[in-house]
Design a protein around this motif. Structure first.
Motif, short mmCIF file in Angstrom:
data_model
loop_
_atom_site.label_atom_id
_atom_site.label_comp_id
_atom_site.label_asym_id
_atom_site.label_seq_id
_atom_site.Cartn_x
_atom_site.Cartn_y
_atom_site.Cartn_z
N LEU A 140 -58.49 19.83 -36.17
CA LEU A 140 -57.21 20.12 -35.52
C LEU A 140 -57.28 19.77 -34.04
CD1 LEU A 140 -54.37 21.41 -35.62
CD2 LEU A 140 -55.47 23.62 -35.27
N SER A 141 -58.37 20.18 -33.39
CA SER A 141 -58.52 19.94 -31.95
C SER A 141 -58.54 18.46 -31.62
CB SER A 141 -59.81 20.56 -31.44
OG SER A 141 -59.98 21.85 -31.95
N ALA A 142 -58.99 17.68 -32.57
CA ALA A 142 -59.10 16.24 -32.33
C ALA A 142 -57.76 15.59 -32.03
CB ALA A 142 -59.75 15.57 -33.53
N HIS A 143 -56.68 16.27 -32.40
CA HIS A 143 -55.36 15.67 -32.19
C HIS A 143 -54.84 15.77 -30.77
CE1 HIS A 143 -55.03 15.05 -36.42
NE2 HIS A 143 -55.06 16.33 -36.71
N VAL A 144 -55.52 16.56 -29.97
CA VAL A 144 -54.99 16.80 -28.64
C VAL A 144 -56.04 16.51 -27.59
CG1 VAL A 144 -53.98 18.54 -27.14
CG2 VAL A 144 -53.50 18.60 -29.57
N THR A 145 -55.61 15.96 -26.47
CA THR A 145 -56.56 15.69 -25.39
C THR A 145 -56.45 16.77 -24.32
OG1 THR A 145 -55.06 14.44 -23.99
CG2 THR A 145 -56.20 13.22 -25.74
N VAL A 146 -57.52 16.85 -23.54
CA VAL A 146 -57.53 17.81 -22.44
C VAL A 146 -56.42 17.50 -21.45
CG1 VAL A 146 -58.87 18.61 -20.47
CG2 VAL A 146 -59.96 18.35 -22.70
N ALA A 147 -56.22 16.22 -21.20
CA ALA A 147 -55.18 15.84 -20.25
C ALA A 147 -53.81 16.32 -20.71
CB ALA A 147 -55.18 14.33 -20.06
N GLN A 148 -53.59 16.25 -22.03
CA GLN A 148 -52.32 16.73 -22.56
C GLN A 148 -52.14 18.22 -22.28
OE1 GLN A 148 -52.93 15.27 -26.57
NE2 GLN A 148 -50.97 14.21 -26.50
N LEU A 149 -53.22 18.95 -22.50
CA LEU A 149 -53.13 20.39 -22.29
C LEU A 149 -52.98 20.73 -20.81
CD1 LEU A 149 -55.80 21.52 -24.87
CD2 LEU A 149 -53.36 21.97 -24.98
N ALA A 151 -51.40 19.21 -18.83
CA ALA A 151 -50.05 18.93 -18.39
C ALA A 151 -49.23 20.21 -18.28
CB ALA A 151 -49.38 17.96 -19.36
N ARG A 152 -49.67 21.20 -19.00
CA ARG A 152 -48.93 22.45 -18.92
C ARG A 152 -49.04 23.01 -17.51
NH1 ARG A 152 -49.47 27.70 -22.84
NH2 ARG A 152 -50.31 28.84 -21.08
N ASP A 153 -47.89 23.36 -17.02
CA ASP A 153 -47.76 23.75 -15.63
C ASP A 153 -48.79 24.78 -15.16
OD1 ASP A 153 -46.31 23.44 -13.25
OD2 ASP A 153 -45.53 25.46 -13.55
N ASP A 154 -48.89 25.88 -15.87
CA ASP A 154 -49.77 26.92 -15.33
C ASP A 154 -51.24 26.55 -15.48
OD1 ASP A 154 -49.60 27.67 -18.22
OD2 ASP A 154 -50.86 29.34 -17.53
N PHE A 155 -51.55 25.71 -16.47
CA PHE A 155 -52.93 25.23 -16.58
C PHE A 155 -53.28 24.33 -15.40
CE2 PHE A 155 -53.12 25.54 -21.50
CZ PHE A 155 -53.48 26.87 -21.40
N SER A 156 -52.41 23.39 -15.11
CA SER A 156 -52.74 22.44 -14.04
C SER A 156 -52.84 23.16 -12.71
CB SER A 156 -51.71 21.31 -13.97
OG SER A 156 -50.43 21.83 -13.77
N LYS A 157 -51.97 24.14 -12.51
CA LYS A 157 -52.03 24.89 -11.26
C LYS A 157 -53.35 25.64 -11.14
CE LYS A 157 -47.35 26.02 -9.91
NZ LYS A 157 -46.39 26.61 -10.84
N ARG A 158 -53.71 26.31 -12.21
CA ARG A 158 -54.94 27.08 -12.15
C ARG A 158 -56.15 26.17 -11.97
NH1 ARG A 158 -55.69 31.38 -16.64
NH2 ARG A 158 -54.19 30.31 -17.93
N TYR A 159 -56.09 25.04 -12.66
CA TYR A 159 -57.20 24.11 -12.55
C TYR A 159 -57.34 23.62 -11.12
CZ TYR A 159 -60.54 20.54 -13.86
OH TYR A 159 -61.68 19.79 -13.96
N ALA A 160 -56.21 23.29 -10.52
CA ALA A 160 -56.22 22.79 -9.14
C ALA A 160 -56.73 23.87 -8.18
CB ALA A 160 -54.81 22.34 -8.74
N ASP A 161 -56.44 25.11 -8.47
CA ASP A 161 -56.87 26.20 -7.59
C ASP A 161 -58.28 26.71 -7.90
OD1 ASP A 161 -54.42 26.05 -6.52
OD2 ASP A 161 -53.62 27.87 -7.44
N ASN A 162 -58.98 26.02 -8.77
CA ASN A 162 -60.32 26.48 -9.19
C ASN A 162 -60.29 27.86 -9.82
OD1 ASN A 162 -61.44 24.14 -8.37
ND2 ASN A 162 -62.50 24.98 -6.59
N ARG A 163 -59.20 28.17 -10.46
CA ARG A 163 -59.13 29.45 -11.17
C ARG A 163 -59.46 29.22 -12.63
NH1 ARG A 163 -54.06 30.29 -8.87
NH2 ARG A 163 -53.19 30.65 -10.91
#
Length: 400
Positions: A140-149, A151-163
């Motif tokens: 199931l996981s093979a269908h989705v890439t990390v970059a796709q995930l 893309a979700r707003d709160d993920f990208s924000k947290r990632y950028a903030d090192n959270r």
RNA sequence: GGUGGGGUACCGAAGCGGUCAAACGGGGCAGACUGUAACUCUGCUGGCUCAGCCUUCGAAGGUUCGAAUCCUUCCCCCACCA
């Protein structure tokens, strides 16, 4: 009802819709085949309190049901059983199977205050998720890439903030999307915060050879504080199972601005009607209190029972506007003389002696409406005496 | 595997040997005001037999007259670079 009329009704009050055309097409095909669409809605079983924030979505589901469609109400018991580490400090305790079932029962009872049980299919996602082997999960996981995930707003924000972002959180949208595949959803509904997850459902359905679900989001209404979205953890919510008194009181504390939203999203009043009321309020013809009173009555009527709203409104006016005693209050049996501090604690109005002391010193404690600030006071027992703490806590004393 | 940053009251976060039951903000509670359980303002917000005492700053030991602050060991969390 024509398809176009249905479409208009069903898309009222939405925020995002992907897409209106697809929904129309689905409605047409369903009508031709003489069946209803499957409308998916997911619920988290860890907090079995349905509140007015959920009602926004449930109302919409009910509209779908009234138009002949079936609601697939998914209880996310699987995630409930593993425990969800998304809140960084307190890892939610994993629920036992019994707890999940118990919560689910209470859920249904509440949800069916709004939904039509005849047209609701309640499903537990452990039904299919519990069966999966690790191999299936990886597939199931093979269908989705990390970059796709990301893309979700709160993920990208947290990632950028090192959270931190937990892997479970990352997997969560995928699981939800997979639910859509398993129940073959035609439409999925959710709050605006769910947009990403809902859209991922579309992607996954395509991969699994299904027609992608139509995605519709509805607003997240603000809670009692008027700022943050209504949620249990922020404790700014009004539960559909609350006592009428509580429900009405909480609604009266809502800001004048927010009440319009409640009229629209919870009571589904037509926008024209709301605008008309608004105009009458701003012209001074209508007092905002009267409008809010109506809001409280209607909501209590709807969730507690017809006629309960009026009772709650009367009671509220009695206690808070006229400052009279409530009609019913808890009884507290006493055996003899009692210190004021002990009395307040015994009545359950303070969690510790220290807190009781504070309440007394701050003038929050009244006996028969007379403020008593003496922390050393000893109360001789008087049958029928009224103890009042703060604005809302009352008890009638009695001798035993 | 390496480097760095952390674990403080309901939550977030300061404090880095005494003046620490621990700043500040949020939340909660109370009072005043109010159409309101809104807003605003004020006060309180570990426990107790309350001008005193007791238990708290990830855990356990230790140094010191004195530790949230220093040392040792342990547990846990996070980010980054591999």
């Amino acid at each position: 009802m024509t398809i176009d009329q249905q479409l208009e009704l069903l898309t009222a009050r939405h925020v995002d819709l992907f897409s209106g055309d697809e929904l129309k097409k689905k409605l047409e095909i369903a009508a031709k085949e003489g069946r209803g669409l499957r409308i998916k809605y997911g619920a988290d079983p860890s907090a079995p309190d349905i509140h007015l924030g959920h009602v926004v979505g449930l109302n919409k589901l009910r509209e779908f049901q009234d138009a002949g469609h079936t609601v697939v109400f998914i209880i996310g018991d699987f995630t409930g059983m593993i425990g969800d580490p998304s809140g960084k400090s307190a890892t939610r305790p994993a629920l036992s199977k019994e707890q999940v079932l118990e919560n689910a029962e209470s859920y249904k009872k509440q949800v069916f205050k709004i939904l039509d049980p005849e047209k609701t299919e309640v499903r537990f996602n452990s039904e299919w998720l519990g069966e999966m082997r690790f191999e299936d999960v990886i597939r199931l996981s093979a269908h989705v890439t990390v970059a796709q995930l990301l893309a979700r707003d709160d993920f990208s924000k947290r990632y950028a903030d090192n959270r931190p972002i937990s892997l479970v959180e990352f997997l969560y949208p995928l699981v939800q999307a997979y639910d859509s595949v398993m129940v073959e959803a035609d439409v999925e509904l959710g709050g605006t915060d769910q947009l990403f997850n809902l859209l991922l459902g579309r992607e996954l359905q395509k991969i699994y050879g299904q027609h992608p679900q139509v995605v519709m989001t509805l607003p997240l209404i603000e809670g009692l504080d008027g700022v943050q979205k209504m949620s249990k953890s922020l404790n700014n919510y009004v539960g559909v199972n609350e006592a009428s008194k509580e429900m009405f009181g909480k609604l009266m504390s809502v800001s004048d601005e927010l009440m319009w939203k409640y009229f629209l999203y919870i009571l589904c009043r037509p926008p024209e009607e709301i605008d008309a009321m608004r105009a009458r309020v701003s012209s001074g013809e209508l007092h905002p209190r009267a409008v809010k009173d109506e809001l409280g009555r209607c909501i209590v009527d709807r969730f507690v029972g017809e006629g309960e709203g009026a009772k709650a409104a009367e009671e509220f006016a009695r206690v808070f506007a006229e400052r009279k005693l409530p009609t019913d209050m808890t009884e507290l049996a006493l055996e003899g003389e009692i210190g004021l501090i002990d009395l307040v604690v015994k009545a359950g109005f303070a969690g510790s002696n220290g807190e009781a002391r504070r309440l007394i010193q701050q003038g929050g404690v009244r006996l028969d409406d007379v403020q008593n600030k003496d922390i050393k006071a000893v109360i001789p027992p008087v049958d029928g005496m009224i103890l009042r703490v703060g604005k809302r806590k009352f008890a009638r004393l009695s001798l035993s």
